[in-house]
Design a protein around this motif. Structure first.
Motif, mmCIF file in Angstrom:
data_model
loop_
_atom_site.group_PDB
_atom_site.id
_atom_site.type_symbol
_atom_site.label_atom_id
_atom_site.label_comp_id
_atom_site.label_asym_id
_atom_site.label_seq_id
_atom_site.Cartn_x
_atom_site.Cartn_y
_atom_site.Cartn_z
ATOM 1 N N ILE A 1 33.396 37.238 49.503
ATOM 2 C CA ILE A 1 32.978 36.876 48.039
ATOM 3 C C ILE A 1 33.444 35.021 47.880
ATOM 4 C CG2 ILE A 1 33.723 37.219 45.878
ATOM 5 C CD1 ILE A 1 33.999 40.441 47.112
ATOM 6 N N ILE A 2 33.395 34.018 47.976
ATOM 7 C CA ILE A 2 33.484 33.433 47.855
ATOM 8 C C ILE A 2 33.994 32.780 46.189
ATOM 9 C CG2 ILE A 2 32.092 32.306 49.816
ATOM 10 C CD1 ILE A 2 30.298 31.243 47.674
ATOM 11 N N ASP A 3 33.843 33.248 45.163
ATOM 12 C CA ASP A 3 34.503 33.353 43.995
ATOM 13 C C ASP A 3 35.152 33.413 44.497
ATOM 14 O OD1 ASP A 3 34.361 34.331 41.160
ATOM 15 O OD2 ASP A 3 33.165 32.946 41.327
ATOM 16 N N ALA A 4 36.365 32.461 43.268
ATOM 17 C CA ALA A 4 37.649 33.458 43.336
ATOM 18 C C ALA A 4 38.535 34.332 43.054
ATOM 19 C CB ALA A 4 39.248 32.027 43.056
ATOM 20 N N LYS A 5 37.586 34.503 41.333
ATOM 21 C CA LYS A 5 38.273 35.153 40.781
ATOM 22 C C LYS A 5 37.272 37.226 40.980
ATOM 23 C CE LYS A 5 39.460 37.320 37.384
ATOM 24 N NZ LYS A 5 41.222 37.760 36.946
ATOM 25 N N LEU A 6 36.507 37.001 41.522
ATOM 26 C CA LEU A 6 35.505 38.569 42.321
ATOM 27 C C LEU A 6 36.049 38.619 43.324
ATOM 28 C CD1 LEU A 6 31.779 37.371 41.142
ATOM 29 C CD2 LEU A 6 32.913 39.393 40.124
ATOM 30 N N ALA A 7 36.348 37.590 44.239
ATOM 31 C CA ALA A 7 37.102 38.623 45.871
ATOM 32 C C ALA A 7 38.770 38.876 44.801
ATOM 33 C CB ALA A 7 37.523 36.831 46.493
ATOM 34 N N GLU A 8 39.257 38.636 44.421
ATOM 35 C CA GLU A 8 40.710 38.924 43.936
ATOM 36 C C GLU A 8 40.110 40.309 43.098
ATOM 37 O OE1 GLU A 8 43.374 37.823 40.598
ATOM 38 O OE2 GLU A 8 43.005 36.335 41.572
ATOM 39 N N ILE A 9 39.377 40.849 42.240
ATOM 40 C CA ILE A 9 38.449 41.650 41.439
ATOM 41 C C ILE A 9 38.927 42.964 42.865
ATOM 42 C CG2 ILE A 9 37.946 42.921 40.499
ATOM 43 C CD1 ILE A 9 37.505 40.319 38.468
ATOM 44 N N HIS A 10 37.807 42.599 43.775
ATOM 45 C CA HIS A 10 37.314 42.956 45.178
ATOM 46 C C HIS A 10 38.926 43.729 45.280
ATOM 47 C CE1 HIS A 10 35.621 43.935 48.707
ATOM 48 N NE2 HIS A 10 34.699 44.624 48.149
ATOM 49 N N ALA A 11 39.165 43.039 45.613
ATOM 50 C CA ALA A 11 40.239 42.724 46.338
ATOM 51 C C ALA A 11 41.309 44.071 45.811
ATOM 52 C CB ALA A 11 41.374 41.644 47.430
ATOM 53 N N ALA A 12 41.845 43.703 44.768
ATOM 54 C CA ALA A 12 42.085 44.512 44.118
ATOM 55 C C ALA A 12 41.604 46.168 44.052
ATOM 56 C CB ALA A 12 42.554 44.527 42.675
ATOM 57 N N LYS A 13 40.171 45.991 43.910
ATOM 58 C CA LYS A 13 39.259 47.418 43.936
ATOM 59 C C LYS A 13 39.869 47.912 45.753
ATOM 60 C CE LYS A 13 37.435 46.940 40.232
ATOM 61 N NZ LYS A 13 36.816 47.810 38.881
ATOM 62 N N VAL A 14 39.997 47.678 46.570
ATOM 63 C CA VAL A 14 40.182 48.088 47.524
ATOM 64 C C VAL A 14 41.198 48.308 47.758
ATOM 65 C CG1 VAL A 14 39.797 47.326 49.938
ATOM 66 C CG2 VAL A 14 38.129 46.807 48.936
ATOM 67 N N ALA A 15 42.115 47.440 48.033
ATOM 68 C CA ALA A 15 43.604 48.070 47.673
ATOM 69 C C ALA A 15 44.284 49.444 46.783
ATOM 70 C CB ALA A 15 44.522 47.091 47.487
ATOM 71 N N SER A 16 43.270 49.115 45.841
ATOM 72 C CA SER A 16 43.341 50.627 45.355
ATOM 73 C C SER A 16 43.162 51.721 45.833
ATOM 74 C CB SER A 16 42.754 50.881 43.339
ATOM 75 O OG SER A 16 42.643 51.837 43.305
#
Length: 178
Positions: free
Chosen positions: A157-172
């Motif tokens: 995911i190259i959009d920084a904000k979307l990558a951050e949201i995705h990473a947080a959901k993966v961590a959760s």
């Protein structure tokens, strides 16, 4: 139950949802992830006649067992006309004939992507209801809009904000299965 099972609800050999699942699987640390490409699972269209005549295919039984033995699932659904694909629905129909609670006690990271700006939100909403029907629990949900603009097969995911949201959901999700 020592692994996470990851797959896309698509039978396309070039599925962007499979590419999203494959990328997501690389972000799971400390857990074995089994990635399954459903384009290699030739489930016929479900009908009572087909079930009566042929029973359950070995690949369906094996896939059902993998779901049952997993500690969590990562699923990305594709969208056709605001709904999950007929292939995803068909796969759920077959699995439910083996066990109507085939997602029981499973924690699920549910995702979707599409080329459009809605990011397959319609398919996500319908799939979440289907998963609940089969006793699964969606702990996190993620939509990636404009796949061609926001995803690179090497970088993810190259959009920084979307990558951050995705990473947080993966961590959760990982925390929910630990």
């Amino acid at each position: 139950m020592s692994y996470v099972l990851a797959f896309a609800g698509s039978n396309s050999s070039v599925s962007i949802n499979y590419k999203l699942v494959k990328h997501t699987a690389t972000l799971i640390k400390g857990e074995e992830v089994r990635l399954r490409d459903l384009s290699k699972y030739p489930f016929p269209m479900y009908s009572q006649d087909a079930e009566k005549e042929n029973g359950f295919s070995n690949s369906l039984v094996e896939f059902n067992n993998e779901i049952a033995n997993s500690k969590g699932l990562i699923i990305s659904v594709n969208e056709h006309n605001s709904y999950p694909s007929a292939y995803f629905k068909n796969t759920m129909d077959w699995l439910s004939r083996i066990d109507s609670k085939f997602f029981a006690d499973k924690k699920i990271l549910l995702m979707a992507t599409s080329g459009g700006g809605r990011g397959a939100i319609g398919a996500l909403e319908v799939a979440e209801k289907m998963i609940a029907r089969f006793q699964g629990t969606v702990v996190e949900s993620f939509s990636l809009p404009r796949y061609n603009e926001n995803f690179d097969e090497v970088k993810g995911i190259i959009d920084a904000k979307l990558a951050e949201i995705h990473a947080a959901k993966v961590a959760s999700f990982v925390k929910s299965i630990s």
